[in-house]
Design a protein around this motif. Sequence first.
Motif, short mmCIF file in Angstrom:
data_model
loop_
_atom_site.label_atom_id
_atom_site.label_comp_id
_atom_site.label_asym_id
_atom_site.label_seq_id
_atom_site.Cartn_x
_atom_site.Cartn_y
_atom_site.Cartn_z
N TYR A 93 0.88 -1.16 0.00
CA TYR A 93 0.00 0.00 0.00
C TYR A 93 0.92 1.21 0.00
N ALA A 94 0.92 1.93 -1.11
CA ALA A 94 1.89 3.00 -1.32
C ALA A 94 1.58 4.22 -0.45
N HIS A 95 2.64 4.91 -0.06
CA HIS A 95 2.46 6.24 0.54
C HIS A 95 2.79 7.26 -0.55
N ASN A 96 2.44 8.51 -0.31
CA ASN A 96 2.61 9.54 -1.36
C ASN A 96 3.98 9.47 -2.01
N GLU A 97 5.01 9.33 -1.17
CA GLU A 97 6.38 9.43 -1.69
C GLU A 97 6.77 8.20 -2.52
N ASP A 98 5.98 7.14 -2.46
CA ASP A 98 6.29 5.95 -3.27
C ASP A 98 5.83 6.10 -4.72
N ILE A 99 4.98 7.11 -4.96
CA ILE A 99 4.33 7.19 -6.28
C ILE A 99 5.31 7.61 -7.37
N VAL B 256 -3.58 2.85 -6.80
CA VAL B 256 -2.67 3.71 -7.54
C VAL B 256 -1.75 2.87 -8.42
N THR C 47 -3.75 5.13 2.14
CA THR C 47 -2.45 5.70 2.49
C THR C 47 -1.88 6.73 1.52
N ASN C 48 -2.55 7.02 0.40
CA ASN C 48 -1.98 8.02 -0.49
C ASN C 48 -3.06 8.75 -1.28
N THR D 227 -4.71 7.13 -4.51
CA THR D 227 -5.75 6.15 -4.18
C THR D 227 -7.03 6.85 -3.74
#
Lengths: 424, 314
Positions: A92-98, A122, B122-123, B126
């Motif tokens: 489950y990605a966090h913003n910075e992983d995108i 995402v 978490t983002n 999504t």
Amino acid sequence: MEVVEVKQVTTKTAPRFTGKRYRLDKPELLAPAGNLEKLKFAVHYGADAVYIGGQKYGLRSNADNFSFEEMKEGVEFANRYGAKVFVATNIYAHNEDISGLEDYLRELEAAGIAAIIAADPVIIETAQRVAPKLEVHLSTQQSTLNWQAVKFWKDEGLPRVVLGRETSIEEIAEIKAHVDIEIEAFIHGAMCSSFSGRCVLSNHFTDRDSNRGGCCQSCRWKYDIYEDDIQMVGMDADKFTMSSKDLCMLEHIPDLIDAGIDSFKIEGRMKSLHYVATVVNAYRQAIDSYMADPENYELKPIWLEDIQKAANRPVNTGFFYDTPGAEDHIYEPEDKAVPYDFAGVVVSYDESTGLAVVEQRNHFKPGTEVEFFGPNGTFFKQVVGQITDTSGNGLDAARHPLQHVVMKTEHPVKPMDMMRKRVR
Amino acid sequence: MATKPELLIDAGSLADMERLIAAGADAFLIGESRYGMRLPGDFDLAMMGEAVKLAHSHNVSVYAAVNNLMDNDTVETLPAYIRGLAEAGVDAIVFGDPAVLMAARAEAPGMKLHWNAEMTSTNFATANYWGRRGATRFVLARELNMDQVIDIKKNTELEVQVQVHGLTNIYHSKRPLVQNYFQHQAKNGETVSVPVYGRREDGLYLVEAERPGERFPIYEDAGGTHIMSSDDLCMIENLHELMEVNIDSFRIEGLLKSIEYNETVVRAYRAAIDAYCADPEGYAFNEEWLEEIVKVQDPSRELSYGFFYKEQVY
């Protein structure tokens, strides 16, 4: 895909549903591969597809994980067998992983990867946009448990859903009846005892993000259980834990096939080469044997015995038949020692001399009792006789990892056949 | 004057709702356990109607918790249930399973939908994904830090809901783990009979050997086994950081707390929100708000900042 006519059969573990069959072709056997060597052995021993982790976006940050170069080599190898390679991008990605995601997915597509296994929308959406040749399979991390949710993901363009491990055989059959989509289910290996994705014990205990690959397996730890200030069981009693026994559905292959499961998934990207080859070998034989002649299918005890030679773990059937009970959890101290050790891999075999070159993977010497095995259940036992190095110099023991040792085998062997030795 | 963020809490009964409205709650998350996760009490459809009447007469919103992970059997009953919720007049449906989204699209078009998948929201991309599929609000995972929360808010058109107070669920299993454990102990002669322990009111908690001071509540219900955090999130000192970026809804988790505790907490946050919105520039945190909470706080449970100021690794 090959289409095989199968008649409805009733087994002892009888399916509780009758009527229309939703699949007639062989299910896929999907195996984990923690590195390139494991990938090759999994495929050679009969996996129709393997799943691996790349350098990013996977949930096993401690595993070896593949570079793009290794992926290409793995895909090439697998394709020779008609097998596919999937990549787990199941965080489950966090913003910075995108940022970086698009490039990563394009690289996977270019490497010939057949599918990604993803949970976070995402990642799903980005893959559909930038890497259309990559199939997107919905990860078990989404804990998908019903046909309506499966239908949702089908409408979103996904060809396959990996169900949550809480679905029963009956529910899976219902899902197949409602939605025309590939269903993948875990059939063997260690299990999250929580709903997948719905556990942040690691985050709370160790600041490691479980949904981005940092799981420290706190569910396997031991806990005291209290009511008010009173500890509820004696100090010497087994402690509380959430630790589940491993899943093993080898004895129930007909039920799984009858339910219409399209892909049988084995867990264990962290597991050994010996384990992966052995487990794949057993399931391959069971599936092929059932598909060849469903009515006269019988489970061969040796398939189960073989698995136990590679992993001494208590097993159960998860949620397939019932909600797990007291006997399905591991409260007692575990004895994880396996009765057999992986001892070597056959590199080559000379029919005229009956001599094999074996690459050492564990100590053995003249007199060691060993078993050779290969794909499709080829198997024999022998005692190691004289051994030499490849220049013919006699050896008192094979001591060095990866050293090439020449020995006589009692039956012909093939490259990639494996040798294990009894240790207890 | 700044736009006021909403102050949202759960409630176990109509009587509790009245007290919490008086304390300053703007919205409630209620429902019944067949469909909703970890609820302090059950509201059937008739009671939902009553709750909506009560809430609306005070200009307060009611959101229906339909956020369980659904099985096939429950899915069959969803259309009728969702129609019932729409007839009851709820202001939004909170969901975490796409099956609910499908049913709501068909049965209650126009109904506001809040996406709440607990740990997995978490983002911002999504958030926007679910927004394009009909969600109007994104309920953030609690395992995010302040920068991540702010970035999500900046990058989505959806309403953003953030939990600011109370415990959080850290583990949810479908397995009846507490019962299983006591059955195992009974077999070993450790306990004479298998007690029906593990209900929420039994007040059980876990302690891990290396963390002796931390008590993790554990209970079972029809949805399985739930393990909760050993600390209570408390962001009242720093609430202005969230108000400055216009977070839309502040959630107080009232589960496993007394109504008196929840009233106190709602009053404190009400005061902070009102003071900030009356004069954002002149706003100063009032120590008394926190002191009131500390007075009713269980001393064995730490008030913490959760993950707001933490770095996690993986």
